[in-house]
Design an enzyme around this catalytic site. Structure first.
Site, PDB file in Angstrom:
ATOM      1  N   ARG A 271      -5.348  -1.825   8.725  1.00  0.00           N
ATOM      2  CA  ARG A 271      -5.294  -3.268   8.457  1.00  0.00           C
ATOM      3  C   ARG A 271      -5.676  -4.015   9.731  1.00  0.00           C
ATOM      4  O   ARG A 271      -6.748  -3.790  10.265  1.00  0.00           O
ATOM      5  CB  ARG A 271      -3.918  -3.672   7.930  1.00  0.00           C
ATOM      6  CG  ARG A 271      -3.983  -4.871   6.987  1.00  0.00           C
ATOM      7  CD  ARG A 271      -2.746  -5.112   6.214  1.00  0.00           C
ATOM      8  NE  ARG A 271      -1.525  -5.022   6.995  1.00  0.00           N
ATOM      9  CZ  ARG A 271      -0.371  -5.584   6.618  1.00  0.00           C
ATOM     10  NH1 ARG A 271      -0.312  -6.254   5.487  1.00  0.00           N
ATOM     11  NH2 ARG A 271       0.716  -5.454   7.342  1.00  0.00           N
TER      12      ARG A 271
ATOM     13  N   GLY B   8       0.840  -1.199   0.000  1.00  0.00           N
ATOM     14  CA  GLY B   8       0.000   0.000   0.000  1.00  0.00           C
ATOM     15  C   GLY B   8       0.877   1.253   0.000  1.00  0.00           C
ATOM     16  O   GLY B   8       1.837   1.333   0.761  1.00  0.00           O
TER      17      GLY B   8
ATOM     18  N   ARG C 204      13.615  10.035  -3.181  1.00  0.00           N
ATOM     19  CA  ARG C 204      14.489  11.212  -3.385  1.00  0.00           C
ATOM     20  C   ARG C 204      15.783  11.081  -2.583  1.00  0.00           C
ATOM     21  O   ARG C 204      16.896  11.275  -3.102  1.00  0.00           O
ATOM     22  CB  ARG C 204      13.735  12.463  -2.964  1.00  0.00           C
ATOM     23  CG  ARG C 204      14.547  13.739  -2.915  1.00  0.00           C
ATOM     24  CD  ARG C 204      13.651  14.897  -2.471  1.00  0.00           C
ATOM     25  NE  ARG C 204      14.356  16.160  -2.327  1.00  0.00           N
ATOM     26  CZ  ARG C 204      14.972  16.558  -1.198  1.00  0.00           C
ATOM     27  NH1 ARG C 204      15.005  15.740  -0.141  1.00  0.00           N
ATOM     28  NH2 ARG C 204      15.565  17.738  -1.137  1.00  0.00           N
ATOM     29  N   ALA C 205      15.652  10.716  -1.300  1.00  0.00           N
ATOM     30  CA  ALA C 205      16.839  10.622  -0.434  1.00  0.00           C
ATOM     31  C   ALA C 205      17.756   9.490  -0.885  1.00  0.00           C
ATOM     32  O   ALA C 205      18.988   9.634  -0.889  1.00  0.00           O
ATOM     33  CB  ALA C 205      16.411  10.412   1.016  1.00  0.00           C
TER      34      ALA C 205
ATOM     35  N   GLU D  64     -10.585  -0.504  11.082  1.00  0.00           N
ATOM     36  CA  GLU D  64     -11.208  -1.441  10.139  1.00  0.00           C
ATOM     37  C   GLU D  64     -11.021  -2.898  10.575  1.00  0.00           C
ATOM     38  O   GLU D  64     -11.842  -3.759  10.291  1.00  0.00           O
ATOM     39  CB  GLU D  64     -10.625  -1.243   8.737  1.00  0.00           C
ATOM     40  CG  GLU D  64      -9.140  -1.522   8.643  1.00  0.00           C
ATOM     41  CD  GLU D  64      -8.616  -1.348   7.237  1.00  0.00           C
ATOM     42  OE1 GLU D  64      -9.387  -1.417   6.276  1.00  0.00           O
ATOM     43  OE2 GLU D  64      -7.406  -1.127   7.089  1.00  0.00           O
TER      44      GLU D  64
ATOM     45  N   ALA E 121     -12.427  11.200  20.826  1.00  0.00           N
ATOM     46  CA  ALA E 121     -13.568  10.341  20.462  1.00  0.00           C
ATOM     47  C   ALA E 121     -14.324   9.881  21.704  1.00  0.00           C
ATOM     48  O   ALA E 121     -13.740   9.709  22.787  1.00  0.00           O
ATOM     49  CB  ALA E 121     -13.070   9.124  19.686  1.00  0.00           C
TER      50      ALA E 121
ATOM     51  N   GLY F  81       5.970  -2.284   3.590  1.00  0.00           N
ATOM     52  CA  GLY F  81       5.621  -2.814   4.916  1.00  0.00           C
ATOM     53  C   GLY F  81       6.169  -4.220   5.116  1.00  0.00           C
ATOM     54  O   GLY F  81       7.085  -4.657   4.402  1.00  0.00           O
ATOM     55  N   ASP F  82       5.554  -4.937   6.054  1.00  0.00           N
ATOM     56  CA  ASP F  82       6.138  -6.247   6.416  1.00  0.00           C
ATOM     57  C   ASP F  82       6.052  -7.241   5.248  1.00  0.00           C
ATOM     58  O   ASP F  82       6.952  -8.063   5.063  1.00  0.00           O
ATOM     59  CB  ASP F  82       5.472  -6.803   7.684  1.00  0.00           C
ATOM     60  CG  ASP F  82       3.950  -6.781   7.597  1.00  0.00           C
ATOM     61  OD1 ASP F  82       3.292  -7.094   8.597  1.00  0.00           O
ATOM     62  OD2 ASP F  82       3.428  -6.445   6.503  1.00  0.00           O
TER      63      ASP F  82
ATOM     64  N   ARG G 235       1.117  -5.150  -5.664  1.00  0.00           N
ATOM     65  CA  ARG G 235       1.360  -6.371  -4.906  1.00  0.00           C
ATOM     66  C   ARG G 235       1.597  -7.480  -5.940  1.00  0.00           C
ATOM     67  O   ARG G 235       0.948  -7.499  -6.973  1.00  0.00           O
ATOM     68  CB  ARG G 235       0.171  -6.658  -4.005  1.00  0.00           C
ATOM     69  CG  ARG G 235       0.004  -5.569  -2.908  1.00  0.00           C
ATOM     70  CD  ARG G 235      -1.163  -5.871  -1.980  1.00  0.00           C
ATOM     71  NE  ARG G 235      -1.164  -4.992  -0.800  1.00  0.00           N
ATOM     72  CZ  ARG G 235      -1.858  -3.854  -0.716  1.00  0.00           C
ATOM     73  NH1 ARG G 235      -2.592  -3.469  -1.734  1.00  0.00           N
ATOM     74  NH2 ARG G 235      -1.825  -3.110   0.388  1.00  0.00           N
TER      75      ARG G 235
ATOM     76  N   THR H 241       4.381   2.497   5.629  1.00  0.00           N
ATOM     77  CA  THR H 241       2.977   2.098   5.534  1.00  0.00           C
ATOM     78  C   THR H 241       2.203   2.954   6.531  1.00  0.00           C
ATOM     79  O   THR H 241       2.695   3.269   7.608  1.00  0.00           O
ATOM     80  CB  THR H 241       2.748   0.608   5.879  1.00  0.00           C
ATOM     81  OG1 THR H 241       1.332   0.390   6.055  1.00  0.00           O
ATOM     82  CG2 THR H 241       3.481   0.175   7.132  1.00  0.00           C
TER      83      THR H 241
ATOM     84  N   ASP I 107       2.414  -0.752  11.460  1.00  0.00           N
ATOM     85  CA  ASP I 107       2.296  -2.105  12.051  1.00  0.00           C
ATOM     86  C   ASP I 107       3.494  -2.986  11.735  1.00  0.00           C
ATOM     87  O   ASP I 107       3.395  -4.219  11.746  1.00  0.00           O
ATOM     88  CB  ASP I 107       1.016  -2.789  11.546  1.00  0.00           C
ATOM     89  CG  ASP I 107       1.018  -2.964  10.033  1.00  0.00           C
ATOM     90  OD1 ASP I 107       0.141  -3.688   9.523  1.00  0.00           O
ATOM     91  OD2 ASP I 107       1.914  -2.388   9.366  1.00  0.00           O
TER      92      ASP I 107
ATOM     93  N   ASP J 296      -0.094   2.103   8.322  1.00  0.00           N
ATOM     94  CA  ASP J 296      -0.587   1.304   9.457  1.00  0.00           C
ATOM     95  C   ASP J 296       0.321   1.357  10.669  1.00  0.00           C
ATOM     96  O   ASP J 296      -0.112   1.012  11.774  1.00  0.00           O
ATOM     97  CB  ASP J 296      -0.742  -0.159   9.040  1.00  0.00           C
ATOM     98  CG  ASP J 296      -1.641  -0.311   7.839  1.00  0.00           C
ATOM     99  OD1 ASP J 296      -1.470  -1.288   7.079  1.00  0.00           O
ATOM    100  OD2 ASP J 296      -2.507   0.564   7.637  1.00  0.00           O
TER     101      ASP J 296
ATOM    102  N   HIS K 135      -9.460   5.215   1.478  1.00  0.00           N
ATOM    103  CA  HIS K 135      -8.171   5.510   0.848  1.00  0.00           C
ATOM    104  C   HIS K 135      -7.780   6.978   0.867  1.00  0.00           C
ATOM    105  O   HIS K 135      -6.653   7.304   0.501  1.00  0.00           O
ATOM    106  CB  HIS K 135      -8.161   4.968  -0.583  1.00  0.00           C
ATOM    107  CG  HIS K 135      -8.041   3.472  -0.628  1.00  0.00           C
ATOM    108  ND1 HIS K 135      -9.067   2.636  -0.238  1.00  0.00           N
ATOM    109  CD2 HIS K 135      -7.015   2.660  -0.970  1.00  0.00           C
ATOM    110  CE1 HIS K 135      -8.674   1.385  -0.360  1.00  0.00           C
ATOM    111  NE2 HIS K 135      -7.443   1.368  -0.791  1.00  0.00           N
ATOM    112  N   ILE K 136      -8.677   7.847   1.318  1.00  0.00           N
ATOM    113  CA  ILE K 136      -8.255   9.245   1.450  1.00  0.00           C
ATOM    114  C   ILE K 136      -7.090   9.331   2.443  1.00  0.00           C
ATOM    115  O   ILE K 136      -6.245  10.217   2.365  1.00  0.00           O
ATOM    116  CB  ILE K 136      -9.432  10.151   1.882  1.00  0.00           C
ATOM    117  CG1 ILE K 136      -9.122  11.609   1.569  1.00  0.00           C
ATOM    118  CG2 ILE K 136      -9.785   9.978   3.364  1.00  0.00           C
ATOM    119  CD1 ILE K 136     -10.306  12.524   1.645  1.00  0.00           C
TER     120      ILE K 136
END
Ligand code: F6P
Length: 332
Positions: free
Chosen positions: A174, A14, A24-25, A226, A189, A105-106, A75, A128, A132, A130, A253-254
């Site tokens: 995720r 993702g 860039r770096a 989610e 919240a 990510g992982d 993917r 990512t 995570d 997440d 996805h925003i």
């Protein structure tokens, strides 16, 4: 490994705001070390297909504020196969790629480990939304995604307040609750639902709304990860139990787009720099990670065994802010 002459860089999984800053770096650090830098497009599938562009100082200009990834991402099922990975090895041989910087990510890093076992050195940079990835405190894109969600929920709160309504907002993450907990705390919240805490609907949702109402509030904000449940189902259960009619918003996805925050741009720049420094100093097969604010290199196999858990102290703080509620934490 002798003085490395050419590396590839790719983005996988993702996308996340800040990935371009890493590209860039990586490019500029490579060129500063006399190393040629090839952009592999469309992740591991692009390596299999030999889909590449030459990167230069100029071609990575004006990227810091640009979300997404100029290298595209994807993917790849084929890369999950030995035959697919072997094709990727041939691409590296054909292009003279002596190392790959893999940004993702992982799942990306599991693929990187397999490729390294076929003799292609890889350095991973965690990116990512997440947050995570078990071996690092921070993944690039997390701060940007959180701020996007916070901005959206602040806007939702205005209209919920005006109409004295209940809002149920589903955020990404995720299977983890890092994004939901950070955002839920930041927006104050009424309730935050995360996969790491088995939801007790009465306790974790209805009681929170009742406490808020008893404190004089007439609008309510439920943030749900989610991975913790379906926002529409939660809305229906609230309606059935309390007779109010919640409005449900799936941020979706925003959260993956938009200009990266300063934190993501700066962190991405440092991580991209250290990824190439590893190659330039003759190392590879590691993940560039943050540990308590410092940037470290972890051997890739060790990195993939690391796990991290939701910060339960922060979950408790979030609950205290909900009108002093705090109930025993049975498991995490
Ligand atoms: O891993 C990042 C992420 O945005 C998750 O939070 C989300 O569950 C997933 O990607 C969505 O995947 P896709 O973009 O393939 O729909």
């Amino acid at each position: 490994m002798g003085k490395i002459k050419r590396i590839g860089v790719l983005t996988s999984g993702g996308d996340a705001p800040g990935m371009n800053a890493v590209v860039r770096a990586v490019t500029r650090t490579a060129l500063a070390n006399g190393i040629d830098c090839i952009g592999i497009r469309r992740g591991w599938q692009g390596l299999i297909n030999g889909d590449f562009i030459q990167l230069s100082r100029a071609s990575v200009g004006h990227l810091l504020s640009k979300g997404g990834t100029i290298l595209y991402t994807a993917r790849s099922e084929e890369f999950m196969t030995e035959a697919g990975r072997q094709k990727a090895v041939y691409t590296c041989k054909m292009l003279g790629l002596e190392g790959i910087v893999a940004i993702g990510g992982d799942g990306t890093f599991r693929g990187a480990l397999e490729l390294s076992r076929l003799g292609v050195p890889v350095v991973g940079v965690p990116a990512t939304i997440d947050n995570d990835v078990g071996c690092t405190n921070y993944t690039i894109g997390f701060d940007s995604a959180c701020n996007t969600a916070i901005e959206c929920i602040d806007k939702l709160r205005d209209t919920m307040q005006s109409h004295e309504r209940c809002s149920v907002v589903e955020v990404m993450g995720r299977n983890a609750g890092f994004l939901a907990l950070y955002v839920g705390t930041a927006v104050g919240a009424t309730a935050v639902l995360v996969p790491e805490h088995k939801m007790n609907f009465e306790e974790d949702v209805l009681e929170r709304i009742r406490e808020s109402r008893l404190a004089g509030y007439t609008h309510f904000m439920i943030v749900v990860a989610e991975g913790a449940g379906n926002a529409f189902e939660i809305g229906d259960r609230i309606k059935e139990a309390l007779g109010i009619n919640p409005r449900v918003t799936i941020l979706g996805h925003i959260q993956r787009g938009g200009a990266p925050t300063g934190r993501d741009r700066e962190t991405a720049t440092r991580m991209g720099f250290y990824a190439v420094q590893a190659f330039a100093e003759g190392r590879g097969n590691c993940i560039i990670a943050t540990q308590e604010g410092s940037i470290v290199e972890l051997p890739i196999e060790e990195a993939l065994t690391r796990t991290k858990h939701l910060q339960m102290d922060r979950y408790k703080i979030m609950q205290v802010m909900q009108f002093g509620t705090s109930h025993p934490f049975d498991e995490f």
